[in-house]
Design an enzyme around this catalytic site. Structure first.
Site, PDB file in Angstrom:
ATOM      1  NE  ARG A  43       0.301  -4.670   6.969  1.00  0.00           N
ATOM      2  CZ  ARG A  43       1.412  -4.979   7.641  1.00  0.00           C
ATOM      3  NH1 ARG A  43       1.689  -6.245   7.901  1.00  0.00           N
ATOM      4  NH2 ARG A  43       2.226  -4.019   8.050  1.00  0.00           N
ATOM      5  N   GLY A  53       7.222  -2.900   1.480  1.00  0.00           N
ATOM      6  CA  GLY A  53       8.195  -2.137   2.248  1.00  0.00           C
ATOM      7  C   GLY A  53       9.624  -2.482   1.875  1.00  0.00           C
ATOM      8  CG  HIS A  64      -6.962  30.568 -18.492  1.00  0.00           C
ATOM      9  ND1 HIS A  64      -7.695  29.666 -17.765  1.00  0.00           N
ATOM     10  CD2 HIS A  64      -7.581  30.693 -19.689  1.00  0.00           C
ATOM     11  CE1 HIS A  64      -8.729  29.284 -18.480  1.00  0.00           C
ATOM     12  NE2 HIS A  64      -8.679  29.885 -19.664  1.00  0.00           N
ATOM     13  CG  ASP A  66      16.285   5.215   1.091  1.00  0.00           C
ATOM     14  OD1 ASP A  66      16.282   6.447   1.272  1.00  0.00           O
ATOM     15  OD2 ASP A  66      15.598   4.657   0.224  1.00  0.00           O
ATOM     16  N   GLY A 108       0.784  -1.224   0.000  1.00  0.00           N
ATOM     17  CA  GLY A 108       0.000   0.000   0.000  1.00  0.00           C
ATOM     18  C   GLY A 108       0.812   1.267   0.000  1.00  0.00           C
TER      19      GLY A 108
END
Length: 318
Positions: A74, A137, A311, A178, A51
């Site tokens: 889940r 994950g 615009h 990370d 997810g």
């Protein structure tokens, strides 16, 4: 390393993260997001489990390539940690594009059948497919480096613990990105590397500010965000004002597409400062990247109101 001993004044660990697939019966039959780039053929039926960013993105990729695509998660709704309005809106848009979303659903077993794979689900049902990709994950890529042997402290998830200057418990060893498991985004890791280089070799401090870090999920349509979700803002600031718009982009009035765009601003009522911006729609990342500068600089809602839009663009709605 390869039979050689290598010594240095300082060592930087920047080994990133690695996909994690839980261990359950048949889990070896699933692929991860790394494996997805080496498929020999396109599956007719694909199931993506997870997810987060990667699961949502790959569900869109497989669906966009013409696969019969199902995403299982889940929990009750994917993209936990993002603004709730954006999560609900994206789920609706993905369903419009043909992705089958199954929440509160988990896989208990995978078996190989004559015509593909069969998933046994936690509700007792089964689901047949040709490919299962797990995107449940990533874990810090710290195993088998010998870090514990030389006294580098890790947390329970394997993340390298560092101080404000990215120094580990061993003074000559540093870690960024990370592998430290903080904000796991490529530009954050790059900023940390630059901050460390300035600290060590220029004797100047350029610390990374982790507030108002923009990010994007390259789903279909894209989701991008910067700052606080509505729930986070209410908890931190108390009174907040919400500005929200849902509309059909101008080009889709001609194309006939049913795709909608969502834009949302979260404003601290006391200061009028915009503390969150959220968007789902084409090129959301491009729009939010520009807004991130304004929000980082402390722009108020009054400043947004005084700014003339371009615009026709979707961004003018902000």
């Amino acid at each position: 390393v390869g039979g050689r001993d290598i010594s240095a004044e300082r060592i930087l660990v920047a080994t990133g993260g690695w996909p994690f697939v839980p261990d359950f019966p048949g889990s070896e039959l699933a692929i991860n997001s790394n494996d997805a780039f080496f498929l020999e053929r396109l599956p007719k039926r694909a199931v993506v489990v997870g997810g987060g960013y990667i699961a949502v993105e790959f569900a869109g990729i497989f669906n966009g390539l013409g696969c019969d695509t199902t995403q299982l998660y889940r929990g009750p709704l994917f993209l936990r940690g993002f603004d709730d309005d954006a999560r609900v809106f994206l789920a609706d848009e993905m369903k419009k594009k043909g992705v089958k979303l199954c929440f509160d659903t988990d896989v208990t077993r995978i078996t190989r059948e004559a015509d593909g794979l069969r998933l046994a689900l936690n509700d007792g049902s089964t689901l047949d497919c040709d490919l299962v990709m797990y995107a449940t994950g990533r874990k810090p890529n710290s195993a088998n480096l010998g870090l514990e042997a030389c006294g580098v402290a890790l947390d329970a998830n394997g993340a390298v613990k560092v101080n404000g200057n990215y120094q580990t418990s061993v003074p000559s060893i540093y870690a960024i990105g990370d592998v430290t498991d903080r904000i796991n985004l490529t530009p954050v890791a790059l900023a940390e590397g630059m901050a460390l280089a300035w600290h060590l070799y220029r004797d100047r401090e350029r610390p990374v500010d982790y507030e108002f870090v923009p990010s994007a999920v390259f789903s279909h349509p894209n989701l991008a965000t910067v700052g606080y979700t509505e729930a986070q803002a209410r908890e931190k600031f108390g009174a907040v004002t919400i500005f929200k718009s849902t509309f059909t982009p101008l080009k889709h009035t001609l194309s006939g597409s049913k795709e909608k765009t969502l834009m949302k601003l979260v404003v601290d009522s006391a200061s009028d400062r915009v503390v969150g911006a959220h968007m789902i729609g084409p090129d959301a990342g491009e729009s939010i990247q520009g807004l991130a500068v304004a929000i980082k600089a402390g722009a108020t809602k009054a400043m947004f109101d005084r700014t003339i839009g371009i615009h026709p663009t979707s961004a003018e709605e902000f």
